[in-house]
Design an enzyme around this catalytic site. Structure first.
Site, short mmCIF file in Angstrom:
data_model
loop_
_atom_site.label_atom_id
_atom_site.label_comp_id
_atom_site.label_asym_id
_atom_site.label_seq_id
_atom_site.Cartn_x
_atom_site.Cartn_y
_atom_site.Cartn_z
N TYR A 63 9.90 7.44 26.90
CA TYR A 63 8.86 6.83 26.80
C TYR A 63 7.42 7.58 27.70
CZ TYR A 63 10.98 2.67 26.17
OH TYR A 63 11.07 1.38 24.68
N PHE A 208 8.83 -6.41 21.19
CA PHE A 208 8.10 -6.56 20.16
C PHE A 208 7.85 -7.69 19.88
CE2 PHE A 208 5.06 -5.94 16.20
CZ PHE A 208 4.35 -5.09 16.75
N PRO A 209 8.21 -8.57 21.04
CA PRO A 209 8.80 -9.61 21.26
C PRO A 209 7.17 -10.61 21.18
CG PRO A 209 8.14 -8.61 23.33
CD PRO A 209 8.56 -7.56 22.61
N GLY A 211 4.77 -9.55 18.89
CA GLY A 211 4.40 -9.38 17.72
C GLY A 211 2.68 -8.79 17.48
N GLY A 214 1.16 -10.84 15.00
CA GLY A 214 0.50 -10.57 13.97
C GLY A 214 1.80 -11.64 12.94
N PHE A 215 1.16 -13.17 13.27
CA PHE A 215 1.91 -13.76 12.33
C PHE A 215 1.21 -14.42 10.52
CE2 PHE A 215 1.51 -15.99 17.01
CZ PHE A 215 2.72 -14.76 17.16
#
Length: 283
Positions: A63, A208-209, A211, A214-215
């Site tokens: 990172y 990416f808890p 998302g 992006g549902f």
């Protein structure tokens, strides 16, 4: 005042942390490359997370690269017994933004020394293999992590981006404390891996808890309904669902904003009802 109200999990049966942690990828520069626009702000975010009761921080040597680890070492007393800092090795990062798997054992043995130096610790609380390398024997990579633990450079070993079969193979060589795979309300591809972690008492770190929200349409309708019911954001609901879904999940939402951090931590105060769970049980 917002505080981390999530319950706790014992990483490796030893390190007790609140289950809602902090992912330190976003305190770097754009596209996770270089320094952030404001290093003082990045350090303030880390210190604010600490003030809110977040005692589990996840980062990686890639990172920045190196930037996130350095900032954590500068902002926090990483030697404290009540703070667990996890990092990873196994990916190369370049200025073009590529993530290149590199699991060669000698490379891993070198990287642990650089991470120890940047974090300012004598040994790493939780050291994770970032991703299997198709050009390196997986067992050889895992064995390198096991040897680092034997040498006292690493307290606990985790793995990431793995299948159930790779988890089982890793367990033949080392006590696996955590698994970190992509997993969220809208992406449950690794449900079988989560179930294996539950069986073995291994922490499951869903990266990416939320998302990025992006549902699909059905999931979004459900999340928005639950959010409205609790006067919460859809992101808070997504985090609350991860905490509610399994006792071994350790969500690590990341941000470079104190306000956003406080909203994320506020998700730990959201208690889902049976009605909420039924509504969110869509994929």
């Amino acid at each position: 005042m917002v505080t981390n109200e999530s319950d706790t999990f014992d990483i490796g049966g030893e390190y007790t942390v609140h289950r809602l942690g902090f992912g330190a990828m976003r305190i770097t520069g754009e596209d996770v490359i270089g320094r952030p626009e404001s290093e003082p702000n990045a350090r303030d975010v880390l210190r604010r997370a600490d003030e809110l009761g977040v005692d589990f921080i996840d980062t990686a040597d890639s990172y920045g690269p190196a930037v996130s680890e350095r900032l954590i070492g500068e902002a926090l007393d990483t030697t404290r017994d009540d703070l667990v800092v996890a990092t990873k090795a196994g990916l190369l990062r370049n200025r073009e933004g590529e993530w290149l798997a590199h699991g060669e054992p000698d490379y891993i043995r070198n990287q642990v020394l650089t991470s120890i130096d940047r974090l300012g610790v004598d040994s790493i609380d939780l050291y994770q293999f970032h991703r299997p390398d198709p050009d390196t024997d997986y067992e050889a990579s895992i064995q390198a992590f096991a040897e680092l633990q034997d040498d006292g450079l690493v307290d606990h070993v985790g793995i990431s981006n793995v299948s159930v079969e790779q988890l089982e193979l890793a367990r033949d060589h080392v006590d696996v404390a955590t698994v970190q795979n992509e997993y969220n309300l809208g992406n449950r591809e690794h449900e079988a891996v989560l179930e294996a972690c539950e069986e073995y008492g291994i922490g499951f770190i869903p990266y990416f808890p939320v998302g990025a929200g992006g549902f699909d349409d059905a999931a979004r309708d459900a999340v928005e309904t639950v959010a409205e019911r609790h006067d919460a954001s859809v992101y808070q609901v997504a985090l609350a669902w991860l905490l509610d879904h399994s006792d071994v999940t350790l969500p690590i939402p990341g941000t470079s904003s104190i306000a956003h951090l406080e909203q994320n931590v506020g998700a730990s105060e959201l208690a889902l009802t049976d009605t909420d769970r039924e509504a969110l049980d869509v994929e």
